[in-house]
Design a protein around this motif. Structure first.
Motif, PDB file in Angstrom:
ATOM      1  N   ARG A 193       1.515   8.287   5.754  1.00 54.39           N
ATOM      2  CA  ARG A 193       0.251   8.672   5.103  1.00 54.39           C
ATOM      3  C   ARG A 193       0.501   9.134   3.667  1.00 54.39           C
ATOM      4  NH1 ARG A 193      -4.070   9.622   8.155  1.00 54.39           N
ATOM      5  NH2 ARG A 193      -5.051   9.468   6.090  1.00 54.39           N
TER       6      ARG A 193
ATOM      7  N   ARG B 212       0.826  -1.202   0.000  1.00 50.38           N
ATOM      8  CA  ARG B 212       0.000   0.000   0.000  1.00 50.38           C
ATOM      9  C   ARG B 212       0.863   1.255   0.000  1.00 50.38           C
ATOM     10  NH1 ARG B 212      -3.131  -2.880   3.849  1.00 50.38           N
ATOM     11  NH2 ARG B 212      -2.173  -1.649   5.520  1.00 50.38           N
TER      12      ARG B 212
ATOM     13  N   ASN C 244      -0.700   7.895   1.065  1.00 48.51           N
ATOM     14  CA  ASN C 244      -1.953   7.854   0.306  1.00 48.51           C
ATOM     15  C   ASN C 244      -2.674   9.196   0.346  1.00 48.51           C
ATOM     16  OD1 ASN C 244      -2.385   7.502   3.052  1.00 48.51           O
ATOM     17  ND2 ASN C 244      -4.273   6.349   2.747  1.00 48.51           N
TER      18      ASN C 244
ATOM     19  N   SER D 285       2.136   6.358  -7.076  1.00 47.25           N
ATOM     20  CA  SER D 285       1.068   7.196  -7.625  1.00 47.25           C
ATOM     21  C   SER D 285       1.370   8.670  -7.377  1.00 47.25           C
ATOM     22  CB  SER D 285      -0.266   6.811  -6.983  1.00 47.25           C
ATOM     23  OG  SER D 285      -1.293   7.683  -7.388  1.00 47.25           O
ATOM     24  N   ARG D 286       1.838   8.989  -6.171  1.00 44.22           N
ATOM     25  CA  ARG D 286       2.175  10.380  -5.836  1.00 44.22           C
ATOM     26  C   ARG D 286       3.300  10.895  -6.716  1.00 44.22           C
ATOM     27  NH1 ARG D 286       6.257  12.431  -3.642  1.00 44.22           N
ATOM     28  NH2 ARG D 286       7.075  10.393  -3.091  1.00 44.22           N
TER      29      ARG D 286
ATOM     30  N   ALA E  79      -0.937  11.417  -2.128  1.00 44.45           N
ATOM     31  CA  ALA E  79      -1.272  11.014  -3.496  1.00 44.45           C
ATOM     32  C   ALA E  79      -2.646  11.555  -3.887  1.00 44.45           C
ATOM     33  CB  ALA E  79      -1.229   9.496  -3.612  1.00 44.45           C
ATOM     34  N   LYS E  80      -3.613  11.457  -2.997  1.00 44.33           N
ATOM     35  CA  LYS E  80      -4.957  11.962  -3.291  1.00 44.33           C
ATOM     36  C   LYS E  80      -4.942  13.469  -3.531  1.00 44.33           C
ATOM     37  CE  LYS E  80      -7.237   8.331  -0.602  1.00 44.33           C
ATOM     38  NZ  LYS E  80      -7.979   8.015   0.653  1.00 44.33           N
TER      39      LYS E  80
ATOM     40  N   ALA F  88       1.005   3.840  -3.157  1.00 42.34           N
ATOM     41  CA  ALA F  88       0.632   5.250  -2.994  1.00 42.34           C
ATOM     42  C   ALA F  88       1.799   6.164  -3.326  1.00 42.34           C
ATOM     43  CB  ALA F  88       0.163   5.495  -1.558  1.00 42.34           C
ATOM     44  N   SER F  89       3.013   5.740  -2.947  1.00 39.55           N
ATOM     45  CA  SER F  89       4.192   6.551  -3.242  1.00 39.55           C
ATOM     46  C   SER F  89       4.438   6.653  -4.743  1.00 39.55           C
ATOM     47  CB  SER F  89       5.419   5.949  -2.553  1.00 39.55           C
ATOM     48  OG  SER F  89       6.565   6.725  -2.802  1.00 39.55           O
TER      49      SER F  89
END
Length: 198
Positions: free
Chosen positions: A170, A20, A172, A27-28, A175-176, A24-25
């Motif tokens: 955190r 996870r 994620n 994606s960021r 990334a959001k 997320a990393s």
């Protein structure tokens, strides 16, 4: 006889947490690599080709290069603080974490205000002298530089919260937030390029 050793994690939850975090990393990172400045693929798009020239782009590039140098110091400090933030992510060390964070914020404010003021004053003479072979740099580059300087100032202030969130795992959330910024970023890029040519 050759043998194959299969390593299995003792705790399957570790593997899922790592997956996870790395997902997320990634994606960021992909989102934060969105087009920027003169290296942007948008630089060759029809909108930019119709609204600006390579000379205008050179004026902007000079401004961007000088403004981006401000982030080097904060970036190096963050690389040192990130492991410390990660080690202090426990209940009994929350006070130390808060103290370190507050100290970092104060140090940022101590150096960033006079530095921004100094660069604001010397920008025009600097571009005029450094690019003395083309005096147009002293006229055209300071304007974009002042705008970029304000943005860089906010960016530097955000380094510490960014590192603290990263240390807390955190990624994620970051990334959001980055993905939320993509659409406004592209809209503003098209608008500003058509309006100002940079």
């Amino acid at each position: 006889r050759n043998s194959v050793v299969v390593l299995r994690p003792r705790n399957s939850g570790i593997a899922s947490r790592l997956f996870r975090f790395s997902g997320a990393s990634t994606s960021r990172s992909a989102c934060s690599a969105r087009p920027m400045s003169h290296t942007s693929p948008f630089a060759s798009s029809p909108a930019r080709r119709n609204s600006t020239s390579t000379t205008t782009l050179a004026f902007y590039t000079a401004s961007f290069t000088l403004a981006s140098m401000l982030t080097m110091f904060s970036g190096s400090v963050v690389q040192s603080l990130l492991p410390a933030f990660a080690q202090l992510q426990t209940e009994e060390r929350k006070d130390h974490l808060g103290s370190l964070y507050s100290t970092g914020v104060r140090l940022n404010l101590i150096w960033i205000v006079p530095t921004i003021a100094f660069l604001f004053v010397v920008a025009k003479p600097f571009f005029t002298i450094y690019y003395h072979r083309d005096p147009r740099f002293g006229i055209e580059s300071p304007g974009p530089f002042y705008i970029l300087l304000a943005g860089v100032a906010f960016n530097i202030v955000a380094y510490l919260p960014y590192s603290s969130i990263m240390a807390a795992g955190r990624v994620n959330a970051l990334a959001k937030l980055f993905w939320i910024e993509v659409v406004p970023y592209l809209v503003m890029t098209v608008f500003l390029t058509r309006s100002f040519g940079i």
